[in-house]
Motif scaffolding. Structure first.
Motif, PDB file in Angstrom:
ATOM      1  N   LEU A   1       0.807  -1.220   0.000  1.00  0.00           N
ATOM      2  CA  LEU A   1       0.000   0.000   0.000  1.00  0.00           C
ATOM      3  C   LEU A   1       0.840   1.268   0.000  1.00  0.00           C
ATOM      4  N   PHE A   2       1.979   1.257   0.706  1.00  0.00           N
ATOM      5  CA  PHE A   2       2.617   2.535   1.026  1.00  0.00           C
ATOM      6  C   PHE A   2       4.083   2.676   0.627  1.00  0.00           C
ATOM      7  N   VAL A   3       4.726   1.627   0.143  1.00  0.00           N
ATOM      8  CA  VAL A   3       6.137   1.743  -0.219  1.00  0.00           C
ATOM      9  C   VAL A   3       6.263   1.824  -1.732  1.00  0.00           C
ATOM     10  N   SER A   4       6.903   2.875  -2.187  1.00  0.00           N
ATOM     11  CA  SER A   4       7.061   3.102  -3.623  1.00  0.00           C
ATOM     12  C   SER A   4       8.342   3.890  -3.864  1.00  0.00           C
ATOM     13  N   GLN A   5       8.962   3.663  -4.994  1.00  0.00           N
ATOM     14  CA  GLN A   5      10.143   4.434  -5.367  1.00  0.00           C
ATOM     15  C   GLN A   5       9.774   5.748  -6.060  1.00  0.00           C
ATOM     16  N   ALA A   6       8.499   5.959  -6.314  1.00  0.00           N
ATOM     17  CA  ALA A   6       8.065   7.194  -6.975  1.00  0.00           C
ATOM     18  C   ALA A   6       8.273   8.390  -6.065  1.00  0.00           C
ATOM     19  N   TRP A   7       8.603   9.516  -6.656  1.00  0.00           N
ATOM     20  CA  TRP A   7       8.792  10.741  -5.871  1.00  0.00           C
ATOM     21  C   TRP A   7       7.455  11.253  -5.362  1.00  0.00           C
ATOM     22  N   ALA A   8       7.433  11.747  -4.155  1.00  0.00           N
ATOM     23  CA  ALA A   8       6.222  12.349  -3.600  1.00  0.00           C
ATOM     24  C   ALA A   8       5.896  13.658  -4.302  1.00  0.00           C
ATOM     25  N   VAL A   9       6.933  14.370  -4.711  1.00  0.00           N
ATOM     26  CA  VAL A   9       6.768  15.604  -5.491  1.00  0.00           C
ATOM     27  C   VAL A   9       7.343  15.330  -6.873  1.00  0.00           C
ATOM     28  N   PRO A  10       6.489  14.933  -7.829  1.00  0.00           N
ATOM     29  CA  PRO A  10       6.992  14.552  -9.152  1.00  0.00           C
ATOM     30  C   PRO A  10       7.298  15.775 -10.010  1.00  0.00           C
ATOM     31  N   GLY A  11       7.769  15.516 -11.199  1.00  0.00           N
ATOM     32  CA  GLY A  11       7.988  16.592 -12.151  1.00  0.00           C
ATOM     33  C   GLY A  11       9.455  16.924 -12.335  1.00  0.00           C
ATOM     34  N   ASN A  12       9.738  17.625 -13.429  1.00  0.00           N
ATOM     35  CA  ASN A  12      11.101  18.048 -13.732  1.00  0.00           C
ATOM     36  C   ASN A  12      11.532  19.172 -12.804  1.00  0.00           C
ATOM     37  N   MET A  13      12.774  19.114 -12.377  1.00  0.00           N
ATOM     38  CA  MET A  13      13.309  20.121 -11.472  1.00  0.00           C
ATOM     39  C   MET A  13      14.686  20.547 -11.949  1.00  0.00           C
ATOM     40  N   THR A  14      15.141  21.675 -11.458  1.00  0.00           N
ATOM     41  CA  THR A  14      16.514  22.080 -11.721  1.00  0.00           C
ATOM     42  C   THR A  14      17.454  21.093 -11.034  1.00  0.00           C
ATOM     43  N   PRO A  15      18.732  21.046 -11.429  1.00  0.00           N
ATOM     44  CA  PRO A  15      19.663  20.147 -10.741  1.00  0.00           C
ATOM     45  C   PRO A  15      19.715  20.381  -9.232  1.00  0.00           C
ATOM     46  N   THR A  16      19.625  21.643  -8.793  1.00  0.00           N
ATOM     47  CA  THR A  16      19.647  21.937  -7.358  1.00  0.00           C
ATOM     48  C   THR A  16      18.394  21.407  -6.685  1.00  0.00           C
ATOM     49  N   GLU A  17      17.225  21.658  -7.288  1.00  0.00           N
ATOM     50  CA  GLU A  17      15.966  21.162  -6.720  1.00  0.00           C
ATOM     51  C   GLU A  17      15.928  19.635  -6.710  1.00  0.00           C
ATOM     52  N   ASP A  18      16.471  19.029  -7.751  1.00  0.00           N
ATOM     53  CA  ASP A  18      16.485  17.582  -7.831  1.00  0.00           C
ATOM     54  C   ASP A  18      17.360  16.991  -6.722  1.00  0.00           C
ATOM     55  N   ARG A  19      18.500  17.614  -6.467  1.00  0.00           N
ATOM     56  CA  ARG A  19      19.353  17.177  -5.364  1.00  0.00           C
ATOM     57  C   ARG A  19      18.614  17.333  -4.036  1.00  0.00           C
ATOM     58  N   GLY A  20      17.912  18.431  -3.879  1.00  0.00           N
ATOM     59  CA  GLY A  20      17.140  18.649  -2.656  1.00  0.00           C
ATOM     60  C   GLY A  20      16.045  17.625  -2.483  1.00  0.00           C
ATOM     61  N   ARG A  21      15.390  17.252  -3.576  1.00  0.00           N
ATOM     62  CA  ARG A  21      14.347  16.231  -3.502  1.00  0.00           C
ATOM     63  C   ARG A  21      14.942  14.898  -3.055  1.00  0.00           C
ATOM     64  N   TYR A  22      16.094  14.556  -3.596  1.00  0.00           N
ATOM     65  CA  TYR A  22      16.735  13.292  -3.215  1.00  0.00           C
ATOM     66  C   TYR A  22      17.107  13.293  -1.735  1.00  0.00           C
ATOM     67  N   ILE A  23      17.655  14.396  -1.251  1.00  0.00           N
ATOM     68  CA  ILE A  23      18.019  14.463   0.164  1.00  0.00           C
ATOM     69  C   ILE A  23      16.766  14.421   1.035  1.00  0.00           C
ATOM     70  N   ALA A  24      15.772  15.244   0.709  1.00  0.00           N
ATOM     71  CA  ALA A  24      14.592  15.375   1.563  1.00  0.00           C
ATOM     72  C   ALA A  24      13.704  14.139   1.541  1.00  0.00           C
ATOM     73  N   GLU A  25      13.494  13.567   0.353  1.00  0.00           N
ATOM     74  CA  GLU A  25      12.551  12.447   0.242  1.00  0.00           C
ATOM     75  C   GLU A  25      13.193  11.094   0.473  1.00  0.00           C
ATOM     76  N   ALA A  26      14.466  10.929   0.102  1.00  0.00           N
ATOM     77  CA  ALA A  26      15.112   9.628   0.227  1.00  0.00           C
ATOM     78  C   ALA A  26      16.002   9.542   1.454  1.00  0.00           C
ATOM     79  N   LEU A  27      16.958  10.457   1.593  1.00  0.00           N
ATOM     80  CA  LEU A  27      17.951  10.335   2.656  1.00  0.00           C
ATOM     81  C   LEU A  27      17.438  10.851   3.996  1.00  0.00           C
ATOM     82  N   ALA A  28      17.124  12.134   4.061  1.00  0.00           N
ATOM     83  CA  ALA A  28      16.721  12.736   5.340  1.00  0.00           C
ATOM     84  C   ALA A  28      15.312  12.344   5.760  1.00  0.00           C
ATOM     85  N   HIS A  29      14.581  11.692   4.880  1.00  0.00           N
ATOM     86  CA  HIS A  29      13.219  11.174   5.119  1.00  0.00           C
ATOM     87  C   HIS A  29      12.330  12.179   5.859  1.00  0.00           C
TER      88      HIS A  29
END
Length: 298
Positions: free
Chosen positions: A172-200
């Motif tokens: 039901l709840f585990v997915s590799q999809a981003w919670a905030v989808p869409g194209n981002m700048t390289p800086t925003e994309d790095r932030g998404r990876y840190i916030a959504e994957a690493l820093a949870h």
């Protein structure tokens, strides 16, 4: 009699299908083949992922935070979870784990013995991690000390002490999809990876439903603080609807613990600030840029 046999057969088929769909699903050995890991890079992953924040001994300071003896208690509506020893001790900790064991644990929520882990280990977020980063983390963990402190059992009542039920939760709840989808700048994309994957970040800042799953329609919109037994404390809404600070203000808060009004960080967020203070300043700036891309939720 024929109807009874038919119903019994359907029940067996349904049970078998349910077991098949909810069984632990570890990675194959090929998934990590050829990954050697870099301990220097792994230290950055270690702090970004907040490993010490949960797995250090209660009240540990300074270098003692690197001794991952476990023992901290985390209250929840389902019971109290006790962080395990993940030091390099081969019996009490994870000293005899392979890279595949670690990758299965943090990205699939599966133990080396093939059991489901409870999502107190935030594998619902770590599922988005790159396996090369897991290899780097594994290499860094190998440089940390061993400690023989024994693990304590989680304090969970029925039916939450039945691990087999976690397979359905994962579906039901585990997915590799981003919670905030869409194209981002390289800086925003790095932030998404840190916030959504690493820093949870979503594990604390996103409200949960009755099953304990995140309400992704209200991503980062604030939630009840599980450490408050009275249910009055709140983890704040950090979507742009409520967090109106500038990107510079957000980055400064993440690395210093001071708000633009010169208030100071408290609670478990103090550990997050301590972790970000050890990272390159561009990581905090990237998370700040990402937070501005999150959908505002009142």
């Amino acid at each position: 009699m024929r109807l009874i046999r038919t119903l019994a057969l359907l029940a067996v088929l349904a049970g078998g299908t349910g077991w098949w769909l909810t069984r632990p699903a570890p990675l194959s050995a090929a998934a990590v083949e050829g990954l050697t890991g870099d301990a220097a890079k792994g230290e950055r992953i270690f702090w970004a992922a907040g490993c010490a924040s949960c797995h250090m001994a209660p009240g540990a300071k300074g270098e003692a935070q690197r001794v991952l003896t476990g023992g901290q208690r985390f209250a929840s509506p389902f019971g109290t979870f006790i962080a395990p020893n993940i030091s390099q001790d081969p019996e009490a900790g994870i000293g005899d784990w392979t890279l595949l064991d670690l990758a299965n644990a943090i990205t699939r929520g599966v133990s080396p013995r093939g059991q489901h882990y409870y999502p107190a280990l935030p594998y619902a977020s770590y599922a988005r991690m790159e396996l090369a980063d897991v290899a780097d983390l594994f290499a860094f963990l190998k440089t940390l000390p061993a400690d023989a402190t024994p693990n304590a059992e989680h304090d969970l009542g029925f039916p939450f002490n039945i691990r087999a039920s976690l397979g359905a939760w994962k579906l039901l709840f585990v997915s590799q999809a981003w919670a905030v989808p869409g194209n981002m700048t390289p800086t925003e994309d790095r932030g998404r990876y840190i916030a959504e994957a690493l820093a949870h970040c979503g594990e604390c800042h996103t409200p949960r439903n009755a099953l304990g799953g995140p309400d992704k329609a209200r991503w980062l919109a604030g939630a009840a603080d599980p450490s408050d037994p009275g249910g009055k404390a709140r983890v704040p809404n950090i979507t742009p609807a409520k967090l109106t600070w500038s990107e510079a203000d957000i980055a400064a808060y993440l690395t210093t613990g001071f708000t633009p009004e010169y208030d100071s960080v408290g609670g478990h967020m103090a550990h997050v600030v301590d972790n970000f203070a050890r990272l390159p300043t561009e990581d905090a700036a990237a998370v700040a840029a990402y937070l501005k891309r999150v959908a505002p939720v009142e």
